[in-house]
Design a protein around this motif. Structure first.
Motif, PDB file in Angstrom:
ATOM      1  N   VAL A 287       0.868  -1.183   0.000  1.00 34.16           N
ATOM      2  CA  VAL A 287       0.000   0.000   0.000  1.00 34.16           C
ATOM      3  C   VAL A 287       0.901   1.228   0.000  1.00 34.16           C
ATOM      4  O   VAL A 287       1.641   1.466   0.954  1.00 34.16           O
ATOM      5  CB  VAL A 287      -0.925   0.011   1.233  1.00 34.16           C
TER       6      VAL A 287
ATOM      7  N   HIS B  61       1.568   5.407  -2.146  1.00 33.87           N
ATOM      8  CA  HIS B  61       1.108   6.389  -3.129  1.00 33.87           C
ATOM      9  C   HIS B  61       2.057   6.471  -4.310  1.00 33.87           C
ATOM     10  O   HIS B  61       1.667   6.343  -5.454  1.00 33.87           O
ATOM     11  CB  HIS B  61       0.939   7.776  -2.508  1.00 33.87           C
TER      12      HIS B  61
ATOM     13  N   TRP C 220       1.164  12.848   1.149  1.00 38.97           N
ATOM     14  CA  TRP C 220       0.009  11.992   0.872  1.00 38.97           C
ATOM     15  C   TRP C 220      -0.281  11.115   2.073  1.00 38.97           C
ATOM     16  O   TRP C 220       0.631  10.589   2.707  1.00 38.97           O
ATOM     17  CB  TRP C 220       0.276  11.131  -0.359  1.00 38.97           C
TER      18      TRP C 220
ATOM     19  N   LYS D 101      -3.274   8.207   3.810  1.00 36.71           N
ATOM     20  CA  LYS D 101      -4.444   7.320   3.746  1.00 36.71           C
ATOM     21  C   LYS D 101      -4.640   6.787   5.159  1.00 36.71           C
ATOM     22  O   LYS D 101      -3.671   6.568   5.881  1.00 36.71           O
ATOM     23  CB  LYS D 101      -4.152   6.166   2.771  1.00 36.71           C
ATOM     24  N   TYR D 102      -5.907   6.610   5.581  1.00 36.74           N
ATOM     25  CA  TYR D 102      -6.103   6.034   6.915  1.00 36.74           C
ATOM     26  C   TYR D 102      -7.378   5.209   6.987  1.00 36.74           C
ATOM     27  O   TYR D 102      -8.294   5.364   6.176  1.00 36.74           O
ATOM     28  CB  TYR D 102      -6.075   7.117   7.997  1.00 36.74           C
ATOM     29  N   GLU D 103      -7.399   4.319   7.968  1.00 34.49           N
ATOM     30  CA  GLU D 103      -8.532   3.427   8.190  1.00 34.49           C
ATOM     31  C   GLU D 103      -8.845   3.317   9.679  1.00 34.49           C
ATOM     32  O   GLU D 103      -7.943   3.180  10.509  1.00 34.49           O
ATOM     33  CB  GLU D 103      -8.239   2.021   7.653  1.00 34.49           C
TER      34      GLU D 103
ATOM     35  N   SER E 103     -12.342   6.639   8.033  1.00 31.49           N
ATOM     36  CA  SER E 103     -11.425   6.115   7.019  1.00 31.49           C
ATOM     37  C   SER E 103     -11.430   7.043   5.807  1.00 31.49           C
ATOM     38  O   SER E 103     -12.435   7.673   5.507  1.00 31.49           O
ATOM     39  CB  SER E 103     -11.838   4.706   6.588  1.00 31.49           C
ATOM     40  N   ARG E 104     -10.293   7.081   5.107  1.00 32.44           N
ATOM     41  CA  ARG E 104     -10.195   7.931   3.914  1.00 32.44           C
ATOM     42  C   ARG E 104      -9.104   7.378   3.005  1.00 32.44           C
ATOM     43  O   ARG E 104      -8.030   6.996   3.483  1.00 32.44           O
ATOM     44  CB  ARG E 104      -9.865   9.373   4.321  1.00 32.44           C
ATOM     45  N   ASP E 105      -9.384   7.334   1.710  1.00 34.65           N
ATOM     46  CA  ASP E 105      -8.392   6.853   0.751  1.00 34.65           C
ATOM     47  C   ASP E 105      -7.313   7.920   0.556  1.00 34.65           C
ATOM     48  O   ASP E 105      -7.419   9.032   1.082  1.00 34.65           O
ATOM     49  CB  ASP E 105      -9.070   6.516  -0.575  1.00 34.65           C
ATOM     50  N   TRP E 106      -6.278   7.586  -0.206  1.00 36.04           N
ATOM     51  CA  TRP E 106      -5.162   8.498  -0.412  1.00 36.04           C
ATOM     52  C   TRP E 106      -5.632   9.902  -0.791  1.00 36.04           C
ATOM     53  O   TRP E 106      -6.459  10.076  -1.672  1.00 36.04           O
ATOM     54  CB  TRP E 106      -4.253   7.981  -1.518  1.00 36.04           C
TER      55      TRP E 106
ATOM     56  N   TRP F 176      -1.312   5.504   6.717  1.00 38.21           N
ATOM     57  CA  TRP F 176      -0.187   5.395   5.791  1.00 38.21           C
ATOM     58  C   TRP F 176       0.240   6.808   5.412  1.00 38.21           C
ATOM     59  O   TRP F 176      -0.595   7.674   5.158  1.00 38.21           O
ATOM     60  CB  TRP F 176      -0.582   4.658   4.521  1.00 38.21           C
TER      61      TRP F 176
END
Length: 199
Positions: free
Chosen positions: A61, A63, A100, A102-104, A144-147, A189
Protein backbone atom coordinates in the motif's frame (compact mmCIF):
# COMPACT_ATOMS: atom_id res chain seq x y z
CA UNK A 1 17.20 32.19 6.06
CA UNK A 2 15.24 29.20 7.31
CA UNK A 3 17.01 26.88 4.87
CA UNK A 4 20.46 27.86 6.14
CA UNK A 5 19.36 27.29 9.76
CA UNK A 6 18.00 23.87 8.86
CA UNK A 7 21.26 23.00 7.17
CA UNK A 8 23.16 23.78 10.36
CA UNK A 9 20.68 21.81 12.46
CA UNK A 10 20.88 18.87 10.10
CA UNK A 11 24.66 18.78 10.45
CA UNK A 12 24.30 18.63 14.23
CA UNK A 13 21.89 15.73 13.88
CA UNK A 14 24.29 13.94 11.49
CA UNK A 15 21.74 14.11 8.70
CA UNK A 16 24.47 15.16 6.27
CA UNK A 17 25.04 18.36 4.39
CA UNK A 18 22.03 19.75 2.59
CA UNK A 19 22.66 20.98 -0.92
CA UNK A 20 21.51 24.52 -1.52
CA UNK A 21 19.47 24.72 -4.64
CA UNK A 22 16.07 25.62 -5.90
CA UNK A 23 13.41 27.09 -3.67
CA UNK A 24 11.42 23.87 -3.89
CA UNK A 25 14.23 21.67 -2.55
CA UNK A 26 12.79 19.08 -0.17
CA UNK A 27 14.47 19.59 3.20
CA UNK A 28 13.18 16.26 4.53
CA UNK A 29 15.36 13.20 4.03
CA UNK A 30 13.97 9.70 3.57
CA UNK A 31 10.39 10.99 3.54
CA UNK A 32 9.38 8.93 0.52
CA UNK A 33 9.94 5.87 2.77
CA UNK A 34 11.59 3.89 -0.02
CA UNK A 35 14.57 2.96 2.18
CA UNK A 36 14.40 1.25 5.58
CA UNK A 37 17.43 -0.24 7.33
CA UNK A 38 15.70 -2.68 9.63
CA UNK A 39 13.42 -0.40 11.62
CA UNK A 40 15.61 2.65 11.03
CA UNK A 41 14.42 5.17 8.42
CA UNK A 42 17.46 7.12 7.15
CA UNK A 43 16.89 10.83 7.78
CA UNK A 44 14.65 10.35 10.83
CA UNK A 45 15.72 10.07 14.44
CA UNK A 46 16.02 6.52 15.71
CA UNK A 47 12.91 5.17 17.42
CA UNK A 48 13.00 3.28 20.70
CA UNK A 49 12.90 -0.48 20.05
CA UNK A 50 9.80 -0.93 22.22
CA UNK A 51 7.86 1.10 19.63
CA UNK A 52 9.03 -0.87 16.59
CA UNK A 53 5.89 -3.01 16.68
CA UNK A 54 3.77 0.01 15.72
CA UNK A 55 5.20 0.73 12.26
CA UNK A 56 6.62 -0.84 9.14
CA UNK A 57 7.57 -0.14 5.56
CA UNK A 58 4.52 -1.13 3.51
CA UNK A 59 5.41 -2.34 0.00
CA UNK A 60 1.80 -3.25 -0.86
CA UNK A 61 0.00 0.00 0.00
CA UNK A 62 1.71 3.19 -1.17
CA UNK A 63 1.11 6.39 -3.13
CA UNK A 64 4.33 6.85 -5.08
CA UNK A 65 7.43 4.78 -5.63
CA UNK A 66 7.30 1.30 -4.14
CA UNK A 67 6.65 1.82 -0.42
CA UNK A 68 5.02 3.94 2.29
CA UNK A 69 5.18 4.27 6.07
CA UNK A 70 2.41 2.29 7.79
CA UNK A 71 1.59 3.00 11.47
CA UNK A 72 -1.10 1.04 13.30
CA UNK A 73 -2.53 -0.10 16.64
CA UNK A 74 -0.73 2.52 18.74
CA UNK A 75 -2.91 1.98 21.80
CA UNK A 76 -2.36 2.74 24.59
CA UNK A 77 1.03 4.16 23.68
CA UNK A 78 2.72 6.51 21.21
CA UNK A 79 5.29 6.54 18.43
CA UNK A 80 6.88 9.53 16.70
CA UNK A 81 9.10 10.24 13.69
CA UNK A 82 11.05 13.49 13.58
CA UNK A 83 13.90 15.42 11.98
CA UNK A 84 15.18 18.97 11.35
CA UNK A 85 15.72 20.46 14.81
CA UNK A 86 15.64 24.26 14.65
CA UNK A 87 15.88 27.05 17.22
CA UNK A 88 12.52 28.80 17.49
CA UNK A 89 14.32 32.14 17.22
CA UNK A 90 15.56 31.11 13.75
CA UNK A 91 12.09 30.31 12.40
CA UNK A 92 11.64 33.51 10.40
CA UNK A 93 10.27 32.40 7.02
CA UNK A 94 7.10 30.40 6.22
CA UNK A 95 7.53 26.77 5.28
CA UNK A 96 5.24 24.47 3.36
CA UNK A 97 4.62 20.82 4.19
CA UNK A 98 2.93 18.61 1.62
CA UNK A 99 2.38 14.89 1.41
CA UNK A 100 0.01 11.99 0.87
CA UNK A 101 -2.01 10.23 3.56
CA UNK A 102 -4.44 7.32 3.75
CA UNK A 103 -6.10 6.03 6.92
CA UNK A 104 -8.53 3.43 8.19
CA UNK A 105 -10.65 3.13 11.32
CA UNK A 106 -9.34 6.15 13.24
CA UNK A 107 -11.38 6.68 16.39
CA UNK A 108 -11.81 9.46 18.93
CA UNK A 109 -12.35 7.11 21.88
CA UNK A 110 -11.78 3.48 22.84
CA UNK A 111 -12.22 1.64 26.15
CA UNK A 112 -13.14 4.92 27.81
CA UNK A 113 -9.85 6.53 26.76
CA UNK A 114 -9.45 9.54 24.48
CA UNK A 115 -7.78 8.67 21.17
CA UNK A 116 -5.86 11.43 19.40
CA UNK A 117 -5.79 12.00 15.67
CA UNK A 118 -2.39 11.42 14.05
CA UNK A 119 -0.27 14.58 13.98
CA UNK A 120 1.87 15.80 11.08
CA UNK A 121 3.50 19.21 11.39
CA UNK A 122 5.85 21.32 13.52
CA UNK A 123 6.41 20.17 17.10
CA UNK A 124 7.93 22.40 19.77
CA UNK A 125 10.06 21.35 22.73
CA UNK A 126 11.51 23.21 25.69
CA UNK A 127 15.23 23.77 26.21
CA UNK A 128 15.25 20.71 28.49
CA UNK A 129 13.49 18.55 25.88
CA UNK A 130 9.93 18.51 27.25
CA UNK A 131 6.99 18.69 24.87
CA UNK A 132 5.66 22.17 24.18
CA UNK A 133 3.23 23.63 21.63
CA UNK A 134 2.70 22.35 18.10
CA UNK A 135 0.94 23.22 14.85
CA UNK A 136 -0.21 20.51 12.46
CA UNK A 137 -2.28 19.77 9.40
CA UNK A 138 -6.06 19.76 10.02
CA UNK A 139 -6.98 17.12 7.43
CA UNK A 140 -7.10 13.95 9.56
CA UNK A 141 -10.48 13.10 11.12
CA UNK A 142 -12.08 10.02 12.71
CA UNK A 143 -13.07 7.32 10.23
CA UNK A 144 -11.42 6.12 7.02
CA UNK A 145 -10.19 7.93 3.91
CA UNK A 146 -8.39 6.85 0.75
CA UNK A 147 -5.16 8.50 -0.41
CA UNK A 148 -5.35 12.30 -0.46
CA UNK A 149 -2.80 15.07 -0.80
CA UNK A 150 -2.44 17.67 1.94
CA UNK A 151 -0.63 20.98 1.75
CA UNK A 152 -0.19 23.55 4.49
CA UNK A 153 1.98 26.64 4.87
CA UNK A 154 3.21 27.18 8.44
CA UNK A 155 4.15 30.72 9.38
CA UNK A 156 6.31 32.00 12.25
CA UNK A 157 3.28 34.01 13.39
CA UNK A 158 1.11 30.89 13.63
CA UNK A 159 3.73 29.08 15.71
CA UNK A 160 4.22 32.17 17.92
CA UNK A 161 0.46 32.29 18.57
CA UNK A 162 0.53 28.65 19.67
CA UNK A 163 3.56 29.32 21.88
CA UNK A 164 1.78 32.25 23.53
CA UNK A 165 -0.84 29.85 24.91
CA UNK A 166 1.58 27.74 26.97
CA UNK A 167 3.00 28.55 30.40
CA UNK A 168 6.41 30.15 30.82
CA UNK A 169 8.03 26.85 31.87
CA UNK A 170 6.66 25.16 28.75
CA UNK A 171 7.73 27.77 26.19
CA UNK A 172 9.34 26.16 23.12
CA UNK A 173 13.04 26.64 22.48
CA UNK A 174 13.19 24.29 19.49
CA UNK A 175 10.88 22.95 16.82
CA UNK A 176 11.09 19.92 14.56
CA UNK A 177 9.15 18.29 11.77
CA UNK A 178 7.24 15.45 13.42
CA UNK A 179 4.74 12.69 12.81
CA UNK A 180 3.18 11.73 16.13
CA UNK A 181 0.65 8.99 16.88
CA UNK A 182 -0.74 8.76 20.42
CA UNK A 183 -3.48 6.51 21.79
CA UNK A 184 -4.80 5.59 18.34
CA UNK A 185 -5.81 2.00 17.45
CA UNK A 186 -6.47 2.82 13.78
CA UNK A 187 -4.06 2.69 10.86
CA UNK A 188 -2.43 5.47 8.85
CA UNK A 189 -0.19 5.39 5.79
CA UNK A 190 2.10 8.35 4.99
CA UNK A 191 4.04 8.84 1.75
CA UNK A 192 5.96 11.36 -0.36
CA UNK A 193 6.37 14.06 2.28
CA UNK A 194 8.00 17.37 1.39
CA UNK A 195 9.06 20.35 3.47
CA UNK A 196 10.09 23.44 1.52
CA UNK A 197 10.87 27.03 2.39
CA UNK A 198 8.43 29.66 1.14
CA UNK A 199 10.13 32.88 0.12
Amino acid sequence: MFKKCLMAAAAILSLGMMVQGAEEENLLKGADFEVFKGKYIPGFLRINAKHHKFFEQDTKVFHGGKASLRISNVFPDYVSFSQLKLNVADFKHPIKITGWVKYENLVAQQDGKRCYMPFIGLWGSTASGRNSCNVGIPDIKPGSRDWFKFEKVFTPEEFAAAAAKVSAKDKPAYLMFRINIYNQPGTIWVDDLQLTEVE
